[in-house]
Design an enzyme around this catalytic site. Structure first.
Site: not given
Ligand code: AMP
Length: 550
Positions: A187, A331, A443, A448
């Site tokens: 990540t 994940e 917040k 929120w």
């Molecule tokens: P990553 O593991 O770097 O791909 O990041 C995952 C995170 O990206 C998720 O937990 C979300 O916070 C954000 N994310 C992915 N897709 C979306 C989406 N369509 N809308 C909003 N946030 C997203």
């Protein structure tokens, strides 16, 4: 009673065989910057992947679950590595070429990578790191780029083409347990050290089937997908394995990721599908607005990785390109949801569904958890943290070669669900709407405020190219929103009162309207092109932003 069915392991080896035989004529096209792109059939890719496996075993001594890293753009050789490495029982470790060098070194050391396959154009990034990468014994260089920096390095250096040339096109593929590691991805690690997610053969196989379902990307051998999302970003959202499974042609941009070459690629090769984060689509939109191109071949585009502003979807609708919103994480392999509206609705009725993050497929179970740990109803109103579980969702993080896997409490519930850190609501018919990352929620006085809602509303303003809203400390309310905006080229001077009025007109409640505003030249982005709000928070805290308070 046990079933009477055969128990055949679900493996990447099976995907490789299927793709290279049944779909042998499908193609991977790699952009080269030359008049003609490079084309290779699945049959050729399969044969070369087999030669690569032979080379890795005979020349590099890969004979078990050694981690083999790739530091590569999206291209045919990277697809070969995707198929060869897991099929031979080793572990494909894709490296994010946009990470800061010290993080990259940390990740290679943590994964204990034995070898790295690198594109020649990325040697300037790799070579200075080599003294800090003691586990790397071999470097395999593919594609164009100056090799001179490799003179005198400690690991053995191989040329990809020379390494695989003349090797057998058969391999004694091992019988693998489907639960064995096939690939790993760290990540981006915005806080603390990066965390390694290790995908199994089974999770990749099942995820590929889901990607191919009509309710997800729904591609067949009649399609060509433009894979903009990098192969180091959650395995290009699973596309290389999924496409090989169903014969979907791949169009790979290699290092030509700027809006102008992407627009050329689309106009010339006419892909029917593409996958990328919103930043890419924003850039492409600005490009085709200035220099019109025909994008209409892309009937169906997957956009995700960050929230897609509804205004962006509308702009592409006008160009004849339909963006379909998807949510996922490293994940979750990553496919978590996709926003195909339910059947039988008019265009107008579909809209409220299209702007959500979408529906969960059968393989992804979801629940919302409130601040006190209570499970919240799916009523479209109760907001909580999203937790998920399923066969392609991580149960732990990689603990290192001699360590136990890690299950940090803030990432996994006691009963084994993944805590996503995303906050949102789910409607009675199962559509997810995310309002924020848990750490980005504002917040204010015990209530929120959704930063995403404010950003989407701001980005609908004709003068605003991008907007990022972050929480900043406030004496009276605890936190309040700071709105940072990037103006479109040629936009008039900023009028914050007018922007605030625009937000109010678009339905934002009065108490949620930001009083702190700043124009910035560009929103800082993470290594995978998402808004990097921690940088904005830091710039604000250190007084680096020119803030106007209304
Ligand atoms: P990553 O593991 O770097 O791909 O990041 C995952 C995170 O990206 C998720 O937990 C979300 O916070 C954000 N994310 C992915 N897709 C979306 C989406 N369509 N809308 C909003 N946030 C997203």
């Amino acid at each position: 009673m046990l079933s009477t069915m055969q128990d055949v392991p679900l493996t990447v080896t099976r995907i490789l065989h299927h793709g290279m035989t049944i779909h042998g004529k499908s193609q991977v096209t790699t952009w080269t910057g030359e008049p003609e792109p490079h084309r290779r059939t699945f049959a050729e890719i399969g044969a070369r992947a087999t030669q690569l496996a032979n080379a890795l075993r005979d020349e590099l001594g890969v004979d078990g679950d050694q981690r083999i890293a790739t530091l590569m753009w999206n291209n045919a050789e990277h697809v070969e590595a995707y198929l060869a490495i897991p099929s031979m029982g080793a572990v494909l470790h894709t490296l994010n070429l946009r990470l800061p060098p010290e993080q990259l070194a940390w990740i290679v050391n943590h994964a204990d990578d034995k070898a790295v396959i690198v594109n020649g154009s990325l040697l300037p990034l790799l070579v200075p790191l080599l003294p800090h990468l003691p586990s790397i014994e071999h470097i395999v260089v593919a594609g164009p780029g100056d090799r001179s920096a490799l003179a005198g390095v400690t690991p053995r250096v191989h040329e990809y083409e020379e390494l695989i040339a003349g090797r057998p096109t058969t391999f004694d593929w091992p019988e693998l347990d489907e639960r064995q590691a096939a690939a790993m991805c760290y990540t981006s690690g915005t806080t603390g050290d990066p965390k390694g997610v290790v995908y199994s053969h089974r999770s990749i196989y099942l995820h590929s089937m889901q990607v191919n379902m009509t309710e997800s990307m729904g591609l067949t051998d009649k399609d060509t997908t433009l894979v903009v999302v990098p192969q180091f970003h959650v395995n290009a959202w699973g596309l290389p394995h999924a496409t090989f499974m169903s014969g979907v042609n791949m169009l790979m941009p290699d290092r030509f990721l700027q809006p102008a070459p992407l627009a050329d690629m689309i106009e010339r090769e006419r892909p029917t599908h593409a996958a990328a984060v919103p930043t890419i689509w924003q850039g492409l939109l600005a490009e085709v607005t200035a220099n019109p191109r025909d994008l209409t071949s892309m009937a169906n585009v997957t956009i995700g990785g960050a929230a897609c502003p509804p205004s962006l979807m509308e702009a592409y609708d006008k160009l004849g390109v339909r963006l379909c919103h998807a949510w996922g994480m490293t994940e979750t392999s990553p496919l978590g949801t996709m926003a195909h509206p339910p059947a039988g609705l008019s265009d107008e009725e579909q809209w409220p569904y299209r702007v959500t993050q979408g529906r969960f497929p059968a393989g992804v179970e979801a629940r919302l958890v409130g601040p006190g740990g209570e499970h919240l109803p799916w009523d479209g109103e109760s907001a909580g943290e999203l937790e998920v579980r399923g066969p392609w969702i991580a149960a732990a993080y990689y603990g290192g070669s001699d360590g136990d896997h890690l299950r940090p409490e803030d990432k996994f519930s006691e009963d084994g669900w993944l805590k996503t850190g995303d906050v949102g609501v789910i409607s009675a018919d199962g559509f997810l709407t995310l309002t924020d990352r848990a750490k980005d929620v504002i917040k204010s006085g015990g209530e929120w405020i959704s930063s995403v809602e404010l950003e989407n509303a701001l980005m609908a303003h004709p003068d605003v190219a991008e907007a990022a809203v972050v929480a900043v400390p406030d004496e009276k309310w605890g936190e309040r929103p700071l709105a940072t905006v990037v103006l479109k080229e040629g936009a008039a001077d900023v009028d914050y009162e007018a922007l605030k009025a625009f937000l109010a007109e678009s339905g934002i409640a009065k108490w949620q309207l930001p009083e702190r505003w700043s124009v910035i030249p560009a929103v800082p982005k993470t290594s995978v092109g998402k808004f990097d709000k921690k940088v904005i928070r830091k710039q604000y805290a250190e007084g680096e932003l020119d803030v106007t308070q209304l």
